[in-house]
Design a protein around this motif. Structure first.
Motif, PDB file in Angstrom:
ATOM      1  N   ASN A  24       8.350  -1.967   1.071  1.00  0.00           N
ATOM      2  CA  ASN A  24       9.050  -0.766   1.527  1.00  0.00           C
ATOM      3  C   ASN A  24       8.344  -0.290   2.790  1.00  0.00           C
ATOM      4  O   ASN A  24       7.415  -0.943   3.267  1.00  0.00           O
ATOM      5  CB  ASN A  24       9.086   0.321   0.434  1.00  0.00           C
ATOM      6  N   HIS A  25       8.778   0.836   3.343  1.00  0.00           N
ATOM      7  CA  HIS A  25       8.227   1.247   4.635  1.00  0.00           C
ATOM      8  C   HIS A  25       6.738   1.551   4.563  1.00  0.00           C
ATOM      9  O   HIS A  25       6.017   1.378   5.552  1.00  0.00           O
ATOM     10  CB  HIS A  25       8.985   2.460   5.175  1.00  0.00           C
ATOM     11  N   GLY A  34       3.881  -1.561   6.175  1.00  0.00           N
ATOM     12  CA  GLY A  34       2.968  -1.232   7.256  1.00  0.00           C
ATOM     13  C   GLY A  34       1.510  -1.336   6.864  1.00  0.00           C
ATOM     14  O   GLY A  34       0.672  -1.793   7.650  1.00  0.00           O
ATOM     15  N   SER A  35       1.173  -0.930   5.640  1.00  0.00           N
ATOM     16  CA  SER A  35      -0.231  -0.905   5.229  1.00  0.00           C
ATOM     17  C   SER A  35      -0.722  -2.239   4.689  1.00  0.00           C
ATOM     18  O   SER A  35      -1.876  -2.622   4.914  1.00  0.00           O
ATOM     19  CB  SER A  35      -0.437   0.181   4.169  1.00  0.00           C
ATOM     20  N   ASP A  36       0.143  -2.961   3.953  1.00  0.00           N
ATOM     21  CA  ASP A  36      -0.284  -4.187   3.277  1.00  0.00           C
ATOM     22  C   ASP A  36       0.143  -5.451   4.015  1.00  0.00           C
ATOM     23  O   ASP A  36      -0.540  -6.467   3.962  1.00  0.00           O
ATOM     24  CB  ASP A  36       0.305  -4.250   1.861  1.00  0.00           C
ATOM     25  N   GLY A  37       1.313  -5.404   4.642  1.00  0.00           N
ATOM     26  CA  GLY A  37       1.869  -6.580   5.291  1.00  0.00           C
ATOM     27  C   GLY A  37       3.229  -6.918   4.715  1.00  0.00           C
ATOM     28  O   GLY A  37       3.704  -6.304   3.749  1.00  0.00           O
ATOM     29  N   THR A  38       3.871  -7.915   5.288  1.00  0.00           N
ATOM     30  CA  THR A  38       5.201  -8.319   4.839  1.00  0.00           C
ATOM     31  C   THR A  38       5.096  -9.126   3.549  1.00  0.00           C
ATOM     32  O   THR A  38       4.041  -9.703   3.239  1.00  0.00           O
ATOM     33  CB  THR A  38       5.900  -9.173   5.893  1.00  0.00           C
ATOM     34  N   PRO A  39       6.190  -9.236   2.788  1.00  0.00           N
ATOM     35  CA  PRO A  39       6.165 -10.081   1.590  1.00  0.00           C
ATOM     36  C   PRO A  39       5.804 -11.534   1.905  1.00  0.00           C
ATOM     37  O   PRO A  39       5.109 -12.188   1.116  1.00  0.00           O
ATOM     38  CB  PRO A  39       7.598  -9.970   1.054  1.00  0.00           C
ATOM     39  N   THR A  78       7.875 -11.817   9.513  1.00  0.00           N
ATOM     40  CA  THR A  78       6.446 -12.077   9.343  1.00  0.00           C
ATOM     41  C   THR A  78       5.589 -11.012  10.021  1.00  0.00           C
ATOM     42  O   THR A  78       4.379 -10.955   9.785  1.00  0.00           O
ATOM     43  CB  THR A  78       6.084 -13.446   9.930  1.00  0.00           C
ATOM     44  N   THR A  79       6.214 -10.174  10.838  1.00  0.00           N
ATOM     45  CA  THR A  79       5.510  -9.079  11.512  1.00  0.00           C
ATOM     46  C   THR A  79       5.765  -7.787  10.765  1.00  0.00           C
ATOM     47  O   THR A  79       6.916  -7.425  10.520  1.00  0.00           O
ATOM     48  CB  THR A  79       5.981  -8.928  12.966  1.00  0.00           C
ATOM     49  N   ALA A  80       4.707  -7.085  10.410  1.00  0.00           N
ATOM     50  CA  ALA A  80       4.848  -5.826   9.693  1.00  0.00           C
ATOM     51  C   ALA A  80       5.393  -4.735  10.612  1.00  0.00           C
ATOM     52  O   ALA A  80       5.130  -4.732  11.820  1.00  0.00           O
ATOM     53  CB  ALA A  80       3.501  -5.397   9.124  1.00  0.00           C
ATOM     54  N   ILE A  81       6.154  -3.811  10.026  1.00  0.00           N
ATOM     55  CA  ILE A  81       6.671  -2.652  10.755  1.00  0.00           C
ATOM     56  C   ILE A  81       5.707  -1.503  10.480  1.00  0.00           C
ATOM     57  O   ILE A  81       5.770  -0.854   9.439  1.00  0.00           O
ATOM     58  CB  ILE A  81       8.096  -2.303  10.291  1.00  0.00           C
ATOM     59  N   THR A  82       4.792  -1.279  11.389  1.00  0.00           N
ATOM     60  CA  THR A  82       3.704  -0.331  11.147  1.00  0.00           C
ATOM     61  C   THR A  82       4.081   1.086  11.585  1.00  0.00           C
ATOM     62  O   THR A  82       4.874   1.282  12.506  1.00  0.00           O
ATOM     63  CB  THR A  82       2.435  -0.774  11.882  1.00  0.00           C
ATOM     64  N   PHE A  83       3.456   2.051  10.914  1.00  0.00           N
ATOM     65  CA  PHE A  83       3.659   3.471  11.208  1.00  0.00           C
ATOM     66  C   PHE A  83       3.258   3.760  12.649  1.00  0.00           C
ATOM     67  O   PHE A  83       2.241   3.236  13.113  1.00  0.00           O
ATOM     68  CB  PHE A  83       2.823   4.301  10.233  1.00  0.00           C
ATOM     69  N   PRO A  84       4.004   4.608  13.365  1.00  0.00           N
ATOM     70  CA  PRO A  84       5.208   5.349  12.960  1.00  0.00           C
ATOM     71  C   PRO A  84       6.521   4.620  13.237  1.00  0.00           C
ATOM     72  O   PRO A  84       7.522   5.261  13.530  1.00  0.00           O
ATOM     73  CB  PRO A  84       5.107   6.636  13.771  1.00  0.00           C
ATOM     74  N   PHE A  85       6.503   3.286  13.151  1.00  0.00           N
ATOM     75  CA  PHE A  85       7.722   2.465  13.148  1.00  0.00           C
ATOM     76  C   PHE A  85       8.421   2.404  14.513  1.00  0.00           C
ATOM     77  O   PHE A  85       9.635   2.222  14.572  1.00  0.00           O
ATOM     78  CB  PHE A  85       8.700   2.949  12.074  1.00  0.00           C
ATOM     79  N   THR A  86       7.662   2.558  15.574  1.00  0.00           N
ATOM     80  CA  THR A  86       8.257   2.601  16.917  1.00  0.00           C
ATOM     81  C   THR A  86       7.968   1.352  17.747  1.00  0.00           C
ATOM     82  O   THR A  86       8.487   1.214  18.861  1.00  0.00           O
ATOM     83  CB  THR A  86       7.743   3.824  17.694  1.00  0.00           C
ATOM     84  N   THR A  87       7.145   0.433  17.261  1.00  0.00           N
ATOM     85  CA  THR A  87       6.706  -0.694  18.091  1.00  0.00           C
ATOM     86  C   THR A  87       7.304  -2.034  17.685  1.00  0.00           C
ATOM     87  O   THR A  87       7.180  -3.006  18.432  1.00  0.00           O
ATOM     88  CB  THR A  87       5.174  -0.815  18.046  1.00  0.00           C
TER      89      THR A  87
END
Length: 464
Positions: free
Chosen positions: A306-307, A311-316, A351-360
């Motif tokens: 989830n969001h 971001g904190s752990d990585g993608t599945p 494979t790339t995580a969507i990290t906080f605050p989800f803008t990059t």
């Protein structure tokens, strides 16, 4: 503060005075002066959606507007609704749509400046309505993310109603206790006027945007009687069938009237089994513990990302053994018990995580079509089977194989999932041995003897 000021800008006949005209004053439980709001009169936008699924038949899809499309707005979501529907989803939930506060800001969507307005970053109220209308036209329900616990520091309530917030002995408003959330101010749930204003704002979106429910953020931290009050109010909107999800694990959320709680512990089970080598029987025990307090068709939402954890752990794919491991984990999440949730991009094999605050990071649609096909295949099989959706499970797991049957009426399914990155030999229990099934994914007859060989992270879904 005027609720629904955006709706007023769009010429709705709306009057909400939850923080305006006083209908009398009283003392609340915190010995502070509170006000009783007048009853709002809100005109319904659109026609309440008649296609909201029963709660046990939901497949939930989380949309993070900032990452979902290149534009990062409502229109970007609307443009891909056909793809979401084709995946096999029937309910989408939008991460917070409200304006983000600027004071002490870290640009978090969960720092709400105005509960009754639309974040211009995403578009207008008209754009939100277009999204909801287009979703309904495709048979998709729409839920909003609701942030009850706190507001931004520049929310109008901070100045107009400081008694609506948690304050120290010197009267200074506090950030949420026992957290590092310095960008938000903690609300005081002992204040009855604040509760009424909160619930009025929440309810208003059912009318002004014609939404079909709410995912309630950080729900374990608010008092149970607040959620009971909020849920009861929402259930009294008789024109709408609303789906309500508590992002929490408290068993009393079911007693409060929520349809769903959040499978935090089941997600932790994936960590234990896939990353730490724990036995696949871990999931059997979690089915019992996470459903404590549930009655009837109340469900736990199960997920592999989830969001927050993306971001904190990585993608599945990164966490659970590549594409094959991530898919096997999702088979367990979606088929064992509860309703599945997909976070945007998960089905694209990101494979790339969507990290906080989800803008990059933007979701890379189409990069891994094989993963998307596997999701569609699985969810189509689930949709066609009452046993897979909400049958009664019986556990047959071993150390390396999560195995269970599910039964609904005269239909039975057998699910076998290898949780290891190596071939597993599964010894079939006597009750299931030497039987013939149909492959729910590929079709064709399958004879199950006394042993089944499963390749690394392999899975079989059989039915009869």
């Amino acid at each position: 503060m005027s609720f629904l000021k955006l709706a007023i800008q769009h010429s709705l006949a709306i009057t909400i005075a939850a923080v305006g005209t006083l209908a009398g004053c009283k003392k609340d439980n915190a010995n502070t002066t509170s006000v009783k709001p007048t009853q709002p009169t809100i005109e319904q936008y659109g026609t309440p959606f008649a296609g909201v699924p029963n709660r046990e038949d939901v497949v939930l899809y989380q949309v993070n507007m900032r990452a979902f499309s290149q534009a990062g707005n409502f229109a970007g979501v609307t443009a891909r609704l056909d793809s979401i529907r084709a995946l096999g989803v029937n309910v989408i939930y939008l991460m917070p749509i409200y304006p983000v506060g600027a004071e002490k800001s870290v640009n978090s969507p969960y720092a709400v400046k105005d509960y009754s307005a639309v974040n211009p970053e995403f578009g207008t109220l008209a754009d939100l309505r277009t999204l909801v209308d287009a979703a309904h036209a495709r048979g998709l329900s729409v839920m909003l993310d609701w942030v009850a616990n706190h507001t931004s520091w520049d929310n109008a309530w901070v100045k107009t109603h400081p008694d609506w917030y948690l304050r120290n002995a010197a009267g200074v408003i506090q950030n949420p206790p026992n957290t590092n959330y310095t960008d938000v101010a903690q609300l005081n749930f002992n204040n009855s006027a604040m509760r009424l204003a909160m619930i009025a704002a929440m309810k208003s979106w059912v009318y002004t945007a014609n939404v079909d429910g709410f995912r309630c953020d950080y729900a374990d931290t608010q008092p149970s009687d607040f959620w009971k009050q909020a849920v009861d109010t929402l259930r009294n909107v008789k024109t709408h069938k609303l789906l309500l999800l508590a992002e929490g694990t408290r068993g009393n959320h079911f007693g409060e009237g929520f349809d769903y709680t959040f499978g935090f512990n089941f997600y932790g089970g994936f960590w234990d089994v896939y990353r730490r080598g724990a036995a696949a029987t871990t999931f059997d025990a979690l089915n019992a513990s996470e459903y404590a307090g549930a009655t009837g068709t109340q469900q736990v939402v199960r997920y592999i990302t989830n969001h927050d954890v993306n971001g904190s752990d990585g993608t599945p794919v990164a966490l659970f053994g590549g594409e094959a491991g991530a898919m096997s984990a999702f088979v367990i999440a979606s088929c064992y018990k509860g309703v599945p949730m997909i976070y945007n991009g998960q089905e694209a094999g990101m494979t790339t995580a969507i990290t906080f605050p989800f803008t990059t990071v933007k979701v890379a649609w189409g990069a891994h079509p094989g993963v998307t096909r596997a999701y569609k295949q699985l969810l189509a099989a689930r949709a066609s089977s009452a046993a897979l959706r909400h049958g009664t499970p019986t556990a047959y797991s071993t150390t390396d194989v999560c195995a269970f049957t599910k039964t609904a009426g005269n239909e039975q399914v057998l699910v076998l999932v290898n949780v290891r990155n190596r071939t597993a030999q599964y010894s079939v229990p006597a009750a299931l041995a030497n039987t013939t099934w149909t492959d729910a994914l590929q079709g064709g007859a399958v004879a199950v003897g006394t042993q089944v060989a499963l390749p690394a992270y392999g899975y079989r879904i059989l039915k009869k």
